[in-house]
Write a protein that holds these residues in place. Structure first.
Motif, PDB file in Angstrom:
ATOM      1  N   SER A 113       0.599   9.039  -6.102  1.00  0.00           N
ATOM      2  CA  SER A 113       0.901  10.539  -5.680  1.00  0.00           C
ATOM      3  C   SER A 113       1.911  11.228  -6.459  1.00  0.00           C
ATOM      4  CB  SER A 113       0.970  10.505  -4.107  1.00  0.00           C
ATOM      5  OG  SER A 113      -0.085   9.910  -3.478  1.00  0.00           O
ATOM      6  N   ASN A 114       2.965  10.404  -6.720  1.00  0.00           N
ATOM      7  CA  ASN A 114       4.056  11.088  -7.402  1.00  0.00           C
ATOM      8  C   ASN A 114       4.485  10.531  -8.797  1.00  0.00           C
ATOM      9  OD1 ASN A 114       5.373  12.443  -4.798  1.00  0.00           O
ATOM     10  ND2 ASN A 114       4.615  10.642  -3.964  1.00  0.00           N
ATOM     11  N   PRO A 115       3.796  11.164  -9.874  1.00  0.00           N
ATOM     12  CA  PRO A 115       3.980  10.690 -11.201  1.00  0.00           C
ATOM     13  C   PRO A 115       5.533  10.877 -11.602  1.00  0.00           C
ATOM     14  CG  PRO A 115       2.299  12.364 -11.039  1.00  0.00           C
ATOM     15  CD  PRO A 115       2.855  12.128  -9.767  1.00  0.00           C
ATOM     16  N   ASN A 170       0.714  -1.320   0.037  1.00  0.00           N
ATOM     17  CA  ASN A 170      -0.058  -0.045  -0.094  1.00  0.00           C
ATOM     18  C   ASN A 170       0.936   1.277   0.019  1.00  0.00           C
ATOM     19  OD1 ASN A 170      -2.281  -1.648  -0.049  1.00  0.00           O
ATOM     20  ND2 ASN A 170      -2.606  -1.550   2.352  1.00  0.00           N
ATOM     21  N   GLU A 171       2.052   1.386   0.745  1.00  0.00           N
ATOM     22  CA  GLU A 171       2.935   2.453   0.985  1.00  0.00           C
ATOM     23  C   GLU A 171       3.610   2.694  -0.505  1.00  0.00           C
ATOM     24  OE1 GLU A 171       3.846   4.672   2.957  1.00  0.00           O
ATOM     25  OE2 GLU A 171       2.778   3.810   4.986  1.00  0.00           O
ATOM     26  N   VAL A 172       3.972   1.562  -1.223  1.00  0.00           N
ATOM     27  CA  VAL A 172       4.660   1.669  -2.475  1.00  0.00           C
ATOM     28  C   VAL A 172       3.429   2.098  -3.579  1.00  0.00           C
ATOM     29  CG1 VAL A 172       5.292   0.345  -4.722  1.00  0.00           C
ATOM     30  CG2 VAL A 172       6.510   0.022  -2.259  1.00  0.00           C
ATOM     31  N   LEU A 173       1.998   1.639  -3.557  1.00  0.00           N
ATOM     32  CA  LEU A 173       1.228   1.942  -4.505  1.00  0.00           C
ATOM     33  C   LEU A 173       0.722   3.511  -4.062  1.00  0.00           C
ATOM     34  CD1 LEU A 173      -0.951  -1.298  -4.876  1.00  0.00           C
ATOM     35  CD2 LEU A 173       0.529  -0.401  -6.347  1.00  0.00           C
ATOM     36  N   VAL A 225      16.311   1.382  -4.560  1.00  0.00           N
ATOM     37  CA  VAL A 225      17.023   0.254  -3.834  1.00  0.00           C
ATOM     38  C   VAL A 225      16.327  -0.087  -2.703  1.00  0.00           C
ATOM     39  CG1 VAL A 225      19.016  -0.515  -2.869  1.00  0.00           C
ATOM     40  CG2 VAL A 225      19.195   0.812  -5.130  1.00  0.00           C
ATOM     41  N   ASN A 226      15.927   0.772  -1.940  1.00  0.00           N
ATOM     42  CA  ASN A 226      15.045   0.607  -0.610  1.00  0.00           C
ATOM     43  C   ASN A 226      13.980  -0.505  -0.906  1.00  0.00           C
ATOM     44  OD1 ASN A 226      16.985   1.427   1.154  1.00  0.00           O
ATOM     45  ND2 ASN A 226      15.595   3.283   1.108  1.00  0.00           N
ATOM     46  N   TRP A 227      12.949  -0.126  -1.843  1.00  0.00           N
ATOM     47  CA  TRP A 227      11.900  -0.806  -2.453  1.00  0.00           C
ATOM     48  C   TRP A 227      12.278  -2.289  -2.791  1.00  0.00           C
ATOM     49  CZ3 TRP A 227       8.453   2.630  -5.837  1.00  0.00           C
ATOM     50  CH2 TRP A 227       7.803   3.671  -5.379  1.00  0.00           C
ATOM     51  N   ASP A 260      -0.978  -7.578 -10.522  1.00  0.00           N
ATOM     52  CA  ASP A 260      -1.323  -5.993 -10.800  1.00  0.00           C
ATOM     53  C   ASP A 260      -0.181  -5.175  -9.973  1.00  0.00           C
ATOM     54  OD1 ASP A 260      -3.363  -6.277 -12.369  1.00  0.00           O
ATOM     55  OD2 ASP A 260      -4.795  -5.933 -10.922  1.00  0.00           O
ATOM     56  N   PHE A 261       0.066  -5.758  -8.791  1.00  0.00           N
ATOM     57  CA  PHE A 261       1.028  -4.806  -8.036  1.00  0.00           C
ATOM     58  C   PHE A 261       2.510  -5.252  -8.537  1.00  0.00           C
ATOM     59  CE2 PHE A 261       4.433  -5.102  -4.928  1.00  0.00           C
ATOM     60  CZ  PHE A 261       4.573  -3.584  -4.450  1.00  0.00           C
ATOM     61  N   ASN A 262       3.026  -6.356  -8.994  1.00  0.00           N
ATOM     62  CA  ASN A 262       4.073  -6.758  -9.807  1.00  0.00           C
ATOM     63  C   ASN A 262       4.466  -5.998 -10.692  1.00  0.00           C
ATOM     64  OD1 ASN A 262       4.999  -8.678  -7.479  1.00  0.00           O
ATOM     65  ND2 ASN A 262       4.024 -10.205  -8.500  1.00  0.00           N
ATOM     66  N   ARG A 263       3.485  -5.865 -11.655  1.00  0.00           N
ATOM     67  CA  ARG A 263       3.325  -5.081 -12.962  1.00  0.00           C
ATOM     68  C   ARG A 263       3.530  -3.751 -12.889  1.00  0.00           C
ATOM     69  NH1 ARG A 263      -0.627  -2.421 -15.130  1.00  0.00           N
ATOM     70  NH2 ARG A 263      -2.077  -3.488 -14.085  1.00  0.00           N
ATOM     71  N   ILE A 264       2.707  -3.136 -11.843  1.00  0.00           N
ATOM     72  CA  ILE A 264       3.008  -1.740 -11.524  1.00  0.00           C
ATOM     73  C   ILE A 264       4.236  -1.396 -10.720  1.00  0.00           C
ATOM     74  CG2 ILE A 264       1.932   0.417 -10.087  1.00  0.00           C
ATOM     75  CD1 ILE A 264      -0.721  -1.009 -10.355  1.00  0.00           C
TER      76      ILE A 264
END
Length: 202
Positions: free
Chosen positions: A80-82, A72-75, A100-102, A119-123
């Motif tokens: 919020s930050n294009p 959720n934090e990553v998404l 790198v942290n991600w 969906d998350f893996n793709r994004i």
């Protein structure tokens, strides 16, 4: 309203030590607030429990909670930050550290059996690619003086290019990062192993 980096190349004005209750109307304060929120979330996710205190089921529930929070934090950040807009894309070094942290967090979750949805893996993969592309197009390099920012650019590109699927582009990024890392080691490090910046601050 977003500020593009090309329209506003100057860094945000320096802000004196920010109080705990920040006014989010300045780019610096907005960046600090986001960092505090993410760091605060990370602190609340620490696994500070003895394994004997938890049964296997409880530990699995906790790791599910943590992986969901990470997802959720990553998404939220991506939405919020294009890419290349706003204060979160101002410093290529910061962009690289974030990527790198991600990737480290993602690999840690995967190593304990967490499977993220398609969906998350793709994004996520697309965003990691965008981070790498941004770094490559905004290298903090100068013919006269190079320092830790450029070294961070190269190190993060190395990490990102190794994560991305093998392609002509990712292979070029990897080769470039390896070559530049080799060059910068000789450029930035002294014979005794110390860094030429000789900064005691970091």
């Amino acid at each position: 309203m977003f500020i593009t980096l090309t329209d506003n190349p100057a860094p945000p004005a320096a802000v004196e030590r920010l109080p705990n209750s920040l006014d989010s109307s300045t780019p610096k304060a907005e960046c600090q607030l986001k960092c505090e929120r993410v760091c605060g979330s990370a602190e609340s996710l620490e696994l500070g429990v003895e394994s004997s205190e938890l049964g296997v089921e409880s530990l699995e529930l906790k790791t599910d909670k943590y992986s969901l929070e990470f997802r959720n934090e990553v998404l939220d950040f991506i939405a919020s930050n294009p890419p290349r807009y706003g204060v979160q894309w101002f410093s290529s070094m910061d962009v690289g550290i974030r990527a790198v942290n991600w990737l480290v967090a993602y690999d840690l979750f995967r190593s304990i059996g967490i499977e993220f949805d398609d969906d998350f893996n793709r994004i996520f993969a697309k965003s990691i690619y965008e981070h790498g592309l941004h770094i490559l197009n905004n290298l903090e390099w100068s013919a006269g003086l190079r320092g830790n920012h450029y070294l961070a650019n190269i190190a993060s590109l190395l990490y990102i290019s190794d994560y991305l699927p093998v392609s002509d582009e990712s292979t070029l990024w990897l080769a470039f990062a390896l070559q530049e890392l080799n060059n910068e080691v000789f450029e930035q490090f002294l014979p005794d192993g110390g860094n030429f910046e000789a900064s005691t601050s970091y």
